[in-house]
Scaffold this motif. Structure first.
Motif, PDB file in Angstrom:
ATOM      1  N   ILE A 148     103.169  93.821-111.513  1.00 29.60           N
ATOM      2  CA  ILE A 148     103.082  92.367-111.628  1.00 29.60           C
ATOM      3  C   ILE A 148     102.211  91.990-112.835  1.00 29.60           C
ATOM      4  O   ILE A 148     102.547  91.068-113.590  1.00 29.60           O
ATOM      5  N   GLU A 149     101.117  92.721-113.041  1.00 29.81           N
ATOM      6  CA  GLU A 149     100.259  92.470-114.222  1.00 29.81           C
ATOM      7  C   GLU A 149     101.064  92.637-115.509  1.00 29.81           C
ATOM      8  O   GLU A 149     100.966  91.835-116.436  1.00 29.81           O
TER       9      GLU A 149
ATOM     10  N   GLN B  51     110.845  85.922-112.964  1.00 34.13           N
ATOM     11  CA  GLN B  51     110.311  85.475-111.668  1.00 34.13           C
ATOM     12  C   GLN B  51     110.970  86.227-110.516  1.00 34.13           C
ATOM     13  O   GLN B  51     110.305  86.659-109.584  1.00 34.13           O
TER      14      GLN B  51
ATOM     15  N   LYS C 129     109.550  89.685-110.353  1.00 31.33           N
ATOM     16  CA  LYS C 129     108.208  89.677-109.740  1.00 31.33           C
ATOM     17  C   LYS C 129     108.307  89.557-108.220  1.00 31.33           C
ATOM     18  O   LYS C 129     107.598  90.260-107.497  1.00 31.33           O
TER      19      LYS C 129
ATOM     20  N   ASP D 294     103.492  89.825-115.820  1.00 26.93           N
ATOM     21  CA  ASP D 294     102.768  88.594-116.179  1.00 26.93           C
ATOM     22  C   ASP D 294     102.507  88.550-117.676  1.00 26.93           C
ATOM     23  O   ASP D 294     102.633  87.503-118.309  1.00 26.93           O
TER      24      ASP D 294
ATOM     25  N   SER E 155     105.455  87.348-119.464  1.00 26.04           N
ATOM     26  CA  SER E 155     105.819  85.944-119.274  1.00 26.04           C
ATOM     27  C   SER E 155     104.903  84.975-119.994  1.00 26.04           C
ATOM     28  O   SER E 155     105.181  83.791-120.075  1.00 26.04           O
ATOM     29  N   GLN E 156     103.798  85.494-120.535  1.00 28.28           N
ATOM     30  CA  GLN E 156     102.869  84.585-121.218  1.00 28.28           C
ATOM     31  C   GLN E 156     103.463  84.074-122.511  1.00 28.28           C
ATOM     32  O   GLN E 156     104.017  84.821-123.301  1.00 28.28           O
TER      33      GLN E 156
END
Length: 197
Positions: free
Chosen positions: A181-182, A168, A171, A185, A188-189
């Motif tokens: 950021i993609e 976080q 980001k 992300d 982080s999934q």
């Protein structure tokens, strides 16, 4: 060849030849001494059991300054001496003028990850952040590869929350880089756990 261009391949070749001649122990001690001090055992009148080759020394050797930490690190990895890997890595990093290739830092982190997981994570995060700092989509992907390794350690240690906090922060610090950021992300999934049907 080893003394004129010290590297892991030359070390392994010297080991094979010395083991056949049953003199590997004194040869190994002498070459490790050379890598630490720069003193050639043939010139320093050390216990050097191999005969002179009769070949002239090359004038092309660029040298370097002792200790030859990159070679000492690679040999320690090769011999699975984890504490020495970390010791020589720390010496290398203290010599700020010496830069280290990402792949060698990655090898260090991989070699120490079991015994020193926190130190391995610090190395992988550092490599990743250096790639992420570049404004280049290819570099973001390279950085993500090292972040995955760090994530695996966090997960294995049961510190997923710490990983989420770190991600976080990353980001937030890079919110103006939409492609990065993609990628972050995707890291982080959480994996989807499917129930039985």
């Amino acid at each position: 060849e080893f003394f004129e261009n010290p590297n892991l391949k030359a070390f392994e070749d010297l080991q094979k030849a010395s083991e056949k001649a049953e003199v590997w122990f004194p040869v190994r001690e002498a070459i490790l001494h050379f890598l630490k001090t720069g003193e050639n055992p043939r010139d320093a009148r050390m216990d050097w059991p191999l005969p002179d080759t009769g070949l002239e020394k090359s004038v092309s050797f660029q040298g370097g300054s002792e200790p030859f930490t990159d070679v000492l690190i690679e040999i320690a990895i090769h011999e699975k001496r984890v504490d020495d890997v970390l010791k020589w890595y720390d010496v290398h990093k203290q010599r700020r003028k010496d830069w280290m290739w990402d792949n060698l830092e990655d090898k260090v982190a991989t070699a120490i990850a079991h015994n020193y997981p926190d130190k391995a994570v610090v190395i992988w995060k550092s490599i990743a952040e250096s790639h992420i700092s570049k404004v280049n989509v290819a570099s973001y992907g390279e950085g993500a590869a090292y972040l995955r390794k760090a994530q695996k350690i966090f997960t294995h240690l049961g510190r997923a929350n710490e990983w989420d906090t770190y991600l976080q922060r990353l980001k937030e610090a890079n919110r103006r880089k939409p492609r990065l950021i993609e990628i972050l992300d995707a890291l982080s999934q959480k994996p989807i756990i499917r129930g039985k049907r």
